[in-house]
Design an enzyme around this catalytic site. Structure first.
Site, short mmCIF file in Angstrom:
data_model
loop_
_atom_site.label_atom_id
_atom_site.label_comp_id
_atom_site.label_asym_id
_atom_site.label_seq_id
_atom_site.Cartn_x
_atom_site.Cartn_y
_atom_site.Cartn_z
N GLN A 71 1.04 -1.05 0.27
CA GLN A 71 0.38 -0.08 -0.28
C GLN A 71 0.81 1.19 -0.27
OE1 GLN A 71 -3.05 -1.69 3.38
NE2 GLN A 71 -4.21 0.15 1.97
N HIS A 72 0.31 2.44 -0.70
CA HIS A 72 0.62 3.73 -0.26
C HIS A 72 1.33 4.02 -1.08
CE1 HIS A 72 -1.19 2.75 3.54
NE2 HIS A 72 -0.33 2.45 4.17
N ASP A 234 -2.37 -5.08 0.52
CA ASP A 234 -1.87 -6.05 0.24
C ASP A 234 -2.69 -6.77 2.04
OD1 ASP A 234 -0.58 -4.26 1.89
OD2 ASP A 234 0.85 -4.25 1.94
#
Length: 466
Positions: A71-72, A234
């Site tokens: 992520q991110h 995830d």
């Protein structure tokens, strides 16, 4: 039997599982490594995806695929679909001040009310603000912003820079899902929509953002006709792979540590401890993340000159509480609590407590106490907990299992080892293929007997808050 593929494009590697869509049986697997570092050229992920597919024997007999990913991460594209600079990953903390600036300008409580979370260095909005401040020329070139799984899905569908794709740089063809979008800090799990004002506050101008797909929606098909599912962040992928339900809290011990649950209501924690993410099934995923997890054990095992198995054996030779030795394990700063510049500290060193077994136990206790604090924060959001599912490579260590049963107040379950993020992506692929979400069995490896030892968390809390 139709086959489906699920991908986990994680921080360290790309893993793929190919499963029978009807039974969930794993048919074959593949894997490839990613470069080390907190910023990575996305081209390395694309190469690793292709290498992992080849390692799994290809996709010639596969009907559908979906990609879950870390992520991110900030992937910024220019108007021609080219990557402007290496992607900043979730664990790159240079954006800590940018996150603080966003939270101050909007107000932490207001930010949580708008999006379900408060900016920290990990989130994409914080990284875009850093880009605007530190590399304004690059920021000005940004035509589209994607997350790692968004970009990989786009490439898999045949899009990309004109000299390196079948369909060209169609930025409007970028897609994502609600779980990954909810980790950007400019998509709201509350409104189920992008907040363009927050994007512009971070980046300095508007940009193309991926279309957010429903859990049962297809991203499209590859040039070869392979159905592509929506993908996921995830942790949301892991929740799908574990078939997590009401009362389940998942503790994942990987590069980072995470604590999350699947709920029917969104969380809005103004302290920023719990991120009010969406999940990949249409529900919500309140989540706490720590930067330091399995690498705590790597560091202490390396110091002691042992492998993880021996580290565990040493730890079990020490008493609960490690004779007063407490490791506050902020080796790489920390996200929960939000201390990006912190370092690790070892407390309680005496002549009697300075032994190899106590240091080994203090490492495992410190790791689990940080995650137990996360569990408390999730519970404070109104989440009812009936059992704790502990996953990740470290969960296979008997000492981690035994000490988890001492640290967590609820029953601990250790599922069989598996690539649960990739498994969750495979669930998505089967969902996209058949139109209904499959429910595949998840086997249990161990259920350590509850053995609460309050001294462990009491000692840790005293040092954490002291």
């Amino acid at each position: 039997m139709p086959l489906v593929a699920g991908v986990d494009s994680s921080t360290q590697s790309c893993k793929i599982v190919i499963r029978d869509a009807d039974t969930g049986e794993v048919i074959r697997r593949g894997r490839a490594t990613h470069p080390v570092g907190t910023e990575v050229d996305p081209a390395a992920w694309w190469q690793a995806l292709n290498d992992a597919i080849a390692d799994a024997g290809g996709l010639g007999d596969v009907a559908a695929i979906s990609i879950a990913g870390q992520q991110h991460g900030m992937v910024v594209l220019d108007a021609e679909g080219r990557v402007i600079r290496p992607a900043l990953l979730w664990n790159d903390t240079r954006s800590a001040q940018a996150a603080a600036d966003l939270a101050t300008e909007v107000g932490a409580a207001e930010y949580a009310a708008q999006t379900g979370l408060v900016p920290v260095a990990s989130f994409t909005a914080s990284k875009l603000r850093w880009l605007r401040d530190a590399e304004p020329e690059n920021a000005a070139r940004v035509a589209a912003v994607a997350l790692p799984h968004d970009w990989l899905t786009w490439r898999l569908l045949g899009f990309g820079p004109g000299d390196d794709s079948a369909l060209g740089p169609v930025l409007d063809a970028l897609t994502t899902d609600r779980s990954d979008a909810s980790g950007t800090a400019y998509w709201s799990a509350i409104t189920e929509d992008y907040d363009r004002g927050l994007l512009e506050r971070a980046l300095g101008h508007d940009a193309i953002l991926p279309r957010v797909l429903r859990p049962d929606e297809r991203a499209g098909t590859t040039p070869d006709g392979l159905i592509v599912g929506p993908g996921a962040g995830d942790n949301a992928g892991a929740a799908l792979g574990l078939d997590a339900g009401a009362g389940d809290v998942v503790v994942s011990i990987g590069t980072s540590g995470t604590v999350f649950a699947v709920t029917d209501t969104v969380s809005t924690d103004a302290s920023g401890t719990v991120a009010g993410f969406a999940d990949a099934s249409g529900r919500y995923l309140p989540l706490v993340a720590t930067l330091n997890a399995a690498r705590i054990l790597d560091a202490v095992a390396g110091l002691l000159g042992v492998d993880h198995d021996e580290l565990g054996r040493l730890a079990l030779d020490a008493e609960p509480g490690a004779s007063g030795l407490v490791l506050q394990p902020y080796f790489e700063g920390e996200r929960t609590p939000n201390r990006p510049d912190a370092t690790a500290t070892l407390f309680g060193l005496t002549l009697s407590s300075t032994t190899r077994p106590t240091l080994a136990r203090a490492a495992i206790e410190g790791l689990l106490c940080g995650l137990a604090d996360g569990l408390d924060a999730v519970r404070a959001q109104g989440v009812e907990v009936s059992r704790v599912l502990v996953i990740g490579g470290a969960a296979l260590n008997p000492a981690v299992q035994a000490i988890a049963a001492e640290v967590f107040a609820e029953p601990v379950v250790i599922p069989q080892p598996g690539e649960y993020v990739a498994d969750g992506a495979a669930v998505q692929a089967a969902w996209a293929l058949t139109g209904s979400r499959p429910s595949w069995p998840v086997a249990t490896l161990a259920t350590p007997a509850p053995n609460a030892q309050p001294i462990i968390r009491e000692q840790y809390a005293a040092r954490r808050d002291g």
